[in-house]
Enzyme design. Structure first.
Site, PDB file in Angstrom:
ATOM      1  CB  CYS A 157      -1.035   0.277   1.202  1.00 33.05           C
ATOM      2  SG  CYS A 157      -2.296  -2.002   1.518  1.00 33.05           S
TER       3      CYS A 157
ATOM      4  NE  ARG B  31       1.087  -7.787  -2.147  1.00 32.50           N
ATOM      5  CZ  ARG B  31      -0.484  -7.650  -2.004  1.00 32.50           C
ATOM      6  NH1 ARG B  31      -0.771  -7.108  -3.234  1.00 32.50           N
ATOM      7  NH2 ARG B  31      -0.963  -7.814  -1.562  1.00 32.50           N
TER       8      ARG B  31
ATOM      9  CE  LYS C  79       1.019  -5.013   8.176  1.00 37.50           C
ATOM     10  NZ  LYS C  79       0.159  -3.708   8.640  1.00 37.50           N
TER      11      LYS C  79
END
Ligand SMILES: NC(=O)c1ccc[n+]([C@@H]2O[C@H](COP(=O)([O-])OP(=O)(O)OC[C@H]3O[C@@H](n4cnc5c(N)ncnc54)[C@H](O)[C@@H]3O)[C@@H](O)[C@H]2O)c1
Length: 440
Positions: free
Chosen positions: A267, A335, A328
């Site tokens: 994102c 990605r 994370k």
């Protein structure tokens, strides 16, 4: 309510399962037959805490179904969610081909009035494009009698806590000027708005921009802190002290001001880029966002730079243990992960990698395949065996209190490069390590 969701990725699958769990009747449509097949067999293709039992229970109860048959999905839902990917185009702007394909498919099969809800992250003006697409197809079908609304309902879930974020959203942004659509969404989301009204209703364009503004603000916080960390490092200050010092100001707050190796994921990188491109398309120079992106690109190389400097560039033949591959913790998503930048730079320099991640091993294997300079290890301890140094890239909970004696025994040299400031430098030094972290 009968709900159809196009796309069974992180957003579509979680949203579908959470809506089914409160009693809605959900059909999820995906073009990926393999994914649909796996889901129908109770095999969840992504890792997300709490998702597996939710999908299995609701699937077994018949409230959550998966299909590749778009016509069946369109027949089912009074509301049709679009939750497909919007990857970056060649120039960084959001590629709308999947969103517009779904819009076209809906228009080809719809036989009654519908509300089309766009949950994908899309540039301002996309709802108009979806409307034009549907209008065009309905006209060619001679079905201009059918009414539809296009609503913007961006998603704010975080990978790693997607289920609980969807079950307890901070806010539900609805972009629409249609009373009918607003009422329908109020009914759909009523179970998630019980304690207080979570819905913020606005015009479509503001809703579309809200999503980008949120992600760009968060990315800005990270890049700002990374800039401060780089300064602290050069000025002989400790960024962890600075972080606490500024976080105590309620106007700043403690959230999201951790320095590290840069943001990744599906994102922030693409959304910052897309908003820069949107701004460019109307001749507006998004100066802050460009700086945020540039700082992040550089920050992703920081661990490699420290390693390179320590070994004075002589990395050929060295082996590095890497803890953490996902972008994370609590996700298997790789990605734009900073770990990829590090591994690829190490390989380029002739070094080998022994890596461990609690969830992203399969994904790493899928991306890189079998190669001589990458060993995927079953435990974090196995990754250490015979390595020259340890590099920590993702701050998984299970890395927070390791057995330092064991690390020392397993490495050829007691040396740690920590991209997440997991440990107190003084304590690690007492245990006999050379320790490099970020901004200290
Ligand atoms: N991942 C996140 O944390 C997150 C959070 C908020 C918003 N978003 C946004 O939500 C959107 C979806 O993201 P994601 O991470 O779930 O993507 P994803 O890539 O995980 O999943 C997208 C799915 O859509 C499917 N698809 C593509 N074309 C289709 C079609 N014509 N019909 C049916 N299915 C189709 C793909 O096969 C895939 O399974 C993006 O715009 C993203 O920016 C993502």
């Amino acid at each position: 309510m009968n709900v159809t969701v196009f796309g069974t990725g992180y957003v579509g699958l979680v949203q579908g399962a959470v809506l089914a769990d409160v009693g809605h009747n959900v059909v999820c449509v995906d073009v990926d037959a393999n994914k649909v097949e796996r889901l129908n067999q109770g095999d969840i293709p992504i890792y997300e805490p709490g998702l597996e039992p939710l999908v299995k229970e609701n699937h077994a109860a018949g409230r959550l179904r998966f299909t590749t048959d778009a016509a069946e999905g369109i027949k089912h839902g009074q509301v049709q969610f679009i939750a497909v990917g919007t990857p970056p185009d060649e120039d960084g702007s959001a590629d709308l081909k999947y969103v517009l394909t779904v819009a076209e498919t809906i228009a080809q099969h719809m036989e009654r009035d519908l509300v089309i809800i766009n949950k994908s992250t899309v540039p301002v003006g996309t709802a108009d494009k979806v409307r034009d697409k549907v209008d065009g197809v309905l006209e060619s079908r001679g079905r201009k009698d059918l009414r539809f609304d296009v609503v913007s309902n961006p998603e704010f879930l975080k990978e790693g806590s997607a289920v609980s974020d969807c079950q307890r959203p901070d806010r539900i942004i609805i972009g629409t000027e249609s009373r009918i659509a607003e009422d329908m969404l109020r009914e759909l989301y009523a179970p998630f708005s019980r304690q207080q009204d979570k819905m913020i209703v606005m015009d479509v364009r503001s809703a579309e921009l809200t999503k980008y503004a949120a992600n760009c603000m968060l990315a800005t916080k990270i890049s700002f802190m990374n800039e401060m960390a780089n300064l602290a490092e050069r000025l002989g200050a400790d960024i962890e002290m600075v972080r606490q010092g500024i976080g105590s100001d309620p106007r700043i707050g403690y959230h999201f001001i951790y320095p590290g190796v840069g943001y990744g994921g599906s994102c922030f990188p693409k959304d910052v880029q897309a908003l820069i491109r949107t701004a460019g398309s109307i001749d507006f120079d998004a100066k802050v966002l460009k700086a945020v992106e540039a700082r992040n690109e550089e920050q992703k190389t920081t661990l490699f730079q420290k390693i390179h400097k320590h070994y004075q560039g002589n990395l050929a033949g060295k082996t590095f243990a890497i803890w953490g591959l996902a972008f994370k913790p609590n996700t298997d998503d790789m990605r734009e992960a900073p770990s990829r930048v590090l591994m690829e730079a190490l390989w380029q320099a002739g070094a080998k990698v022994q890596a461990y991640d609690p969830e992203a091993m399969e994904e790493t294997q899928r991306i890189y395949g079998n190669r001589d300079d990458l060993t995927l290890c079953g435990t974090k301890e196995a990754a250490l065996r015979g390595a020259d140094a340890l590099a920590i890239v993702t701050e998984w909970q299970s890395f927070r209190a390791p057995d330092f004696e064991l690390i020392k025994q397993q490495l050829t040299e007691p040396l740690i490069f920590d991209g997440r400031n997991m440990f107190e430098p003084r304590r690690v030094a007492i245990k006999g390590f050379r320790y490099f972290s970020v901004g200290r």
